[in-house]
Scaffold this active site. Structure first.
Site, PDB file in Angstrom:
ATOM      1  N   SER A 166       0.832  -1.213   0.000  1.00  0.00           N
ATOM      2  CA  SER A 166       0.000   0.000   0.000  1.00  0.00           C
ATOM      3  C   SER A 166       0.861   1.256   0.000  1.00  0.00           C
ATOM      4  O   SER A 166       1.965   1.269   0.573  1.00  0.00           O
ATOM      5  CB  SER A 166      -0.873  -0.021   1.254  1.00  0.00           C
ATOM      6  OG  SER A 166      -1.456   1.241   1.464  1.00  0.00           O
ATOM      7  N   TYR A 224      -2.087  -0.812  10.727  1.00  0.00           N
ATOM      8  CA  TYR A 224      -2.316  -1.402   9.404  1.00  0.00           C
ATOM      9  C   TYR A 224      -1.112  -1.123   8.495  1.00  0.00           C
ATOM     10  O   TYR A 224      -0.571  -2.021   7.852  1.00  0.00           O
ATOM     11  CB  TYR A 224      -3.603  -0.838   8.780  1.00  0.00           C
ATOM     12  CG  TYR A 224      -3.696  -1.118   7.288  1.00  0.00           C
ATOM     13  CD1 TYR A 224      -3.993  -2.390   6.834  1.00  0.00           C
ATOM     14  CD2 TYR A 224      -3.438  -0.116   6.351  1.00  0.00           C
ATOM     15  CE1 TYR A 224      -4.036  -2.669   5.472  1.00  0.00           C
ATOM     16  CE2 TYR A 224      -3.489  -0.378   4.998  1.00  0.00           C
ATOM     17  CZ  TYR A 224      -3.790  -1.654   4.561  1.00  0.00           C
ATOM     18  OH  TYR A 224      -3.817  -1.918   3.210  1.00  0.00           O
ATOM     19  N   LYS A 235       1.971  -3.559   6.537  1.00  0.00           N
ATOM     20  CA  LYS A 235       2.397  -3.577   5.124  1.00  0.00           C
ATOM     21  C   LYS A 235       3.908  -3.429   5.027  1.00  0.00           C
ATOM     22  O   LYS A 235       4.562  -4.135   4.247  1.00  0.00           O
ATOM     23  CB  LYS A 235       1.679  -2.473   4.332  1.00  0.00           C
ATOM     24  CG  LYS A 235       0.197  -2.724   4.158  1.00  0.00           C
ATOM     25  CD  LYS A 235      -0.098  -3.984   3.352  1.00  0.00           C
ATOM     26  CE  LYS A 235      -1.554  -4.345   3.280  1.00  0.00           C
ATOM     27  NZ  LYS A 235      -1.835  -5.665   2.736  1.00  0.00           N
TER      28      LYS A 235
END
Ligand code: NAD
Ligand code: WQD
Length: 358
Positions: free
Chosen positions: A125, A150, A154
């Protein structure tokens, strides 16, 4: 060539499954429906006119993963979409995000190694860049501490792949850093299906237009941007899905070149000739290379769909940055991929999909 698509019932996974099948690959879908519904698998079948193999289960469950690889036998690689992705929820439940997002990748890589599946495409991302030092953001732009757990998952997943390759585990891998995916398949058989309150701008826009949400709140109009609202790089999900097909082609041809050997194109499931290229991991940005503000998204949505959207300007959302958009030169040069669909097409398809849900 058989390719596992973890998270294959999800938003990007479902569109990618369609593009893979249409390009002659044999996608095998896995999902635990933690953020999707079985109807997505039906939608894929409607687009393709046939059902794809599907396994319901959790990628964090090693036994389940082993069973899938055993049943399918000759899986050549995997595209790993399965992850939890709600930024706000990850702040409330960081352990859940670490366990699910890191655990699923670890299990997948272990199973791939055991069953000799070497091609790995990982869904990363743009959030790994945090508040970037330069715009457009290049793959070499230094990474910042992400704004959320989050985002940390990644960064950590990319590191896990890097480390695996450094230890000579047999992966030829790419991590694809998506910017802001929007839109839906033009057939309106598949699209984004947020469970509960959406996380992202475009589902907020379409649900407001549909009367499901009372109004859209624009998070701040005091950013240092031309119209004061934040800028992002909105990429049509079908363009994004096509990039995964290019990524697999890249992995296959780069593996061949590195070895100076020729792997016979193997789209029919027969075993490829034996070869053992050295592991590698490459990273690509996937965006349009253009930034659009929140006001531009609203105006374009209204124009392309002939609607008026109810919105008001509210406070900034914590953790949001003023502007982020991609340089996609590397993807164009090395994958031969470039986004072709416009913001207007993305917003038209998103609305068509929303209308199909009524
Ligand atoms: P999504 O939630 O629609 O799809 C993810 C799918 O994975 C869901 O169907 C969910 O049920 C499934 N899943 C989650 N954990 C699982 C597990 N342990 N085992 C099996 N299935 C599991 O999300 P998406 O938008 O399609 O995103 C796909 C990938 O792309 C994710 O890794 C996400 O982090 C990444 N990504 C998404 C965006 C975005 O804005 N949509 C942007 C950048 C990166
Ligand atoms: C876009 C713009 C908001 C909702 C997130 C993740 C990122 C990636 C993509 C997974 C921002 C504004 C939004 C609303 C608004 N996902 N907005 N009103 O924050 O760029 O990125 O999704 O990897 O990691 O962080 O996307 O769609 O939430 O917001 O004004 O109701 O829309 O402030 O400028 P974001 P988004």
């Amino acid at each position: 060539m058989k390719i596992l698509v973890t998270g294959g019932a999800g938003y990007i996974g479902s569109h990618t499954a369609v593009e893979l099948a249409q390009a002659g690959y044999e996608p095998v879908l896995i999902d635990n429906f933690s953020n999707s519904r079985p109807s997505a698998v039906d939608g894929i079948a409607r687009v393709l006119g046939r059902r794809l193999p599907f396994y319901e289960g959790d990628c964090c469950d090693a036994d389940f993963m082993r069973r899938v690889f055993e049943s399918e036998k000759d899986v050549a690689g995997a595209i790993h979409f399965a992850a939890l992705k709600a930024v706000g929820e990850s702040i409330e439940k960081p352990e859940l995000y670490l366990r699910n997002n890191l655990g699923s990748l670890k299990n997948l890589m272990d199973a791939m190694e055991k069953f000799n599946a070497r091609y790995l495409v990982f869904s990363s991302s743009a959030c790994v860049y945090g508040e970037a030092d330069e715009l457009p953001v290049r793959e070499e732009t230094s990474l910042k501490r992400p704004e959320s757990p989050y985002g940390e998952t990644k960064q950590e997943c990319e590191r896990m792949i890097e480390e695996a390759v450094a230890k000579n585990r047999p992966f030829r891998a790419v991590s694809l850093r998506y910017f802001n995916p929007i839109g839906a398949h033009p057939s309106a058989h598949i699209g984004e299906l947020p469970l509960g309150i959406p996380n992202n701008l475009v589902p907020f826009v379409t649900q407001t237009a549909a009367g499901i949400l009372p109004e859209l709140v624009v998070f701040g109009n005091d950013y240092p941007t031309p119209d004061g609202t934040a800028i992002r790089d909105y990429i049509h999900v079908v363009d994004l899905a096509k990039a995964h097909v290019k990524a697999l082609e890249y992995l296959r041809t780069k593996s061949e070149k590195r070895e100076g050997k020729c792997e016979k194109a193997d789209m029919n499931g027969s075993s490829p000739v034996a070869f053992h290229p050295s592991p590698f991991h490459e990273i690509f940005n996937l965006g349009t290379g253009r930034g659009n503000s929140v006001f531009e998204v609203i105006k374009t949505f209204e124009e392309v769909n002939g609607l008026k959207l109810k919105y008001r300007v509210g406070a900034r959302r914590q953790g949001d940055i003023a502007a982020l958009y991609a340089s996609c030169d590397k993807a164009q040069r090395e994958l031969g991929w470039k986004a072709t669909l416009t913001l207007a097409e993305g917003l038209r398809d998103a609305w068509k999909w929303q209308c199909s849900l009524k």
